[in-house]
Design a protein around this motif. Sequence first.
Motif, mmCIF file in Angstrom:
data_model
loop_
_atom_site.group_PDB
_atom_site.id
_atom_site.type_symbol
_atom_site.label_atom_id
_atom_site.label_comp_id
_atom_site.label_asym_id
_atom_site.label_seq_id
_atom_site.Cartn_x
_atom_site.Cartn_y
_atom_site.Cartn_z
ATOM 1 N N THR A 2 3.249 -31.411 10.517
ATOM 2 C CA THR A 2 2.606 -32.249 9.512
ATOM 3 C C THR A 2 1.800 -31.390 8.541
ATOM 4 O OG1 THR A 2 0.715 -32.525 11.001
ATOM 5 C CG2 THR A 2 2.420 -34.217 11.059
ATOM 6 N N HIS A 4 -1.690 -30.504 6.249
ATOM 7 C CA HIS A 4 -3.111 -30.494 6.589
ATOM 8 C C HIS A 4 -3.755 -31.855 6.298
ATOM 9 C CE1 HIS A 4 -3.948 -29.903 2.261
ATOM 10 N NE2 HIS A 4 -3.011 -28.987 2.285
ATOM 11 N N ASP A 7 -2.955 -34.240 9.049
ATOM 12 C CA ASP A 7 -3.713 -33.947 10.260
ATOM 13 C C ASP A 7 -5.107 -34.572 10.200
ATOM 14 O OD1 ASP A 7 -1.675 -32.583 11.492
ATOM 15 O OD2 ASP A 7 -2.409 -30.592 10.936
ATOM 16 N N TYR A 10 -4.893 -38.209 10.659
ATOM 17 C CA TYR A 10 -4.599 -38.562 12.050
ATOM 18 C C TYR A 10 -5.848 -38.444 12.920
ATOM 19 C CZ TYR A 10 -2.336 -38.761 16.592
ATOM 20 O OH TYR A 10 -1.984 -39.114 17.868
ATOM 21 N N TRP A 11 -6.612 -37.381 12.710
ATOM 22 C CA TRP A 11 -7.859 -37.221 13.470
ATOM 23 C C TRP A 11 -8.809 -38.388 13.188
ATOM 24 C CZ3 TRP A 11 -10.330 -32.221 15.342
ATOM 25 C CH2 TRP A 11 -9.363 -31.295 15.734
ATOM 26 N N ARG A 294 -6.272 -26.100 14.519
ATOM 27 C CA ARG A 294 -6.054 -27.487 14.083
ATOM 28 C C ARG A 294 -4.727 -28.012 14.602
ATOM 29 N NH1 ARG A 294 -4.808 -26.975 8.690
ATOM 30 N NH2 ARG A 294 -2.649 -27.626 8.997
ATOM 31 N N CYS A 295 -3.685 -27.226 14.446
ATOM 32 C CA CYS A 295 -2.357 -27.679 14.863
ATOM 33 C C CYS A 295 -2.257 -27.803 16.377
ATOM 34 C CB CYS A 295 -1.297 -26.724 14.328
ATOM 35 S SG CYS A 295 -1.135 -26.775 12.521
ATOM 36 N N THR A 298 -4.234 -30.886 17.424
ATOM 37 C CA THR A 298 -3.509 -32.083 17.005
ATOM 38 C C THR A 298 -2.354 -32.369 17.952
ATOM 39 O OG1 THR A 298 -4.089 -31.672 14.686
ATOM 40 C CG2 THR A 298 -2.285 -33.205 15.107
ATOM 41 N N TRP A 357 -9.062 -27.360 7.499
ATOM 42 C CA TRP A 357 -8.289 -28.509 7.028
ATOM 43 C C TRP A 357 -7.329 -28.158 5.907
ATOM 44 C CZ3 TRP A 357 -8.310 -32.088 10.407
ATOM 45 C CH2 TRP A 357 -9.458 -32.349 11.186
ATOM 46 N N ALA A 361 -0.027 -25.510 7.927
ATOM 47 C CA ALA A 361 0.205 -25.571 9.368
ATOM 48 C C ALA A 361 0.649 -24.206 9.901
ATOM 49 C CB ALA A 361 1.257 -26.623 9.688
#
Length: 382
Positions: A2, A4, A7, A10-11, A294-295, A298, A357, A361
């Motif tokens: 996905t 940034h 993400d 989604y968070w 982050r990835c 996630t 952010w 990815a």
Amino acid sequence: MTTHADDRDYWLQTMQRIAKPVLEALSQRKLKERMPVEAKLDDRELYTYLEAYGRLLAGIAPWLEHGPTTGAEGELRGEYVRLARLAMDAATDPQSPDRMNFSEGYQPIVDAAFLAHAILRAPTALWSELDDRVKANVKEALRATRSRKPWFNNWLLFAAMIEAALCVIGDDTWDPMRIDYSLKQHEQWYLGDGMYGDGPHYHADYYNSFVIQPMLLDLLEAVGDRYPEWAGLRERVHGRAVRYAAVQERTISPEGTFPVVGRSLAYRFGAFQLLAQMALREQLPDDVSPAQVRCALTAVMRRMIEAPGTFDAGGWLTIGFCGHQPEIGEPYISTGSLYLCATVFLPLGLSADRPFWQNEAADWTSRKAWSGGYTPADHALE
């Protein structure tokens, strides 16, 4: 992978899914009426409501404090700040039907500490903007936990965290001895390579992330300047946290799973609070990029939150690791306990323009390693 922007969305959606039932009910003084209590022991109703509120706030506090003030996310944040403050009143008002237990049994010292941690992480959103009546009730509630003696393990940090919060919010009765004892004892319990014992012995679990290292970092951030010997611990504690964050990032598999080991696995992705905190502080290890964290987080979040049975029909978390697995819950686990998973959301306190952010990815370490990609050698902390 996905983008940034996807993400962060989604968070935020996942954070709302977890937080909304708790904050809405408590802000209306109906948490005890609405929240189910799944548990193995009959006494957990004494503790489960403070668990839910304190643990949830400890995770979303940086977003409440530093999130945007404009746009759709700013509007959402403003609403959640409002709910959190109403909930603080409901949880500590002696006349509230949702007034929480801060003094009966041993457990209240644990979750009062998570509430105190939230206040330290969001001193404006969760403290300075409260009216004087609520502030007085919060102070009284935190002081009430002093009748609870912590166990000789990570619980020493709970007593210390409460005192640190009392210091920061201007309560002249704060006790530096409880902080000093906890800091010095944890120095004795340091085992090497970024790992502390949970008490005198090593435990193969995630308590270095659930409690120990995040609280040590924020204790020293909040009150470390009070005494030279406390300030002198900062560099060592920070270096250990960086190393432990590196270890944590490497435990996340290419599929977004991690080892099912140790107690309190029902806290789900709360196991990565320390990694999330180092991302929030923008102090990740040199070989670990913000985007790969982050990835990785996630991927873990998706694996766990989307498992069937994670939520009941009313939207409340159920006991489990990946779905509903009541057998995984220890006797001290109940519905409220599960909201420690919210500590994974700490990086939402970073603005959307920060590298965490914004960067594209990226594969995390185990994903690179198991696909034959570039994998830096790992080294112990000297």
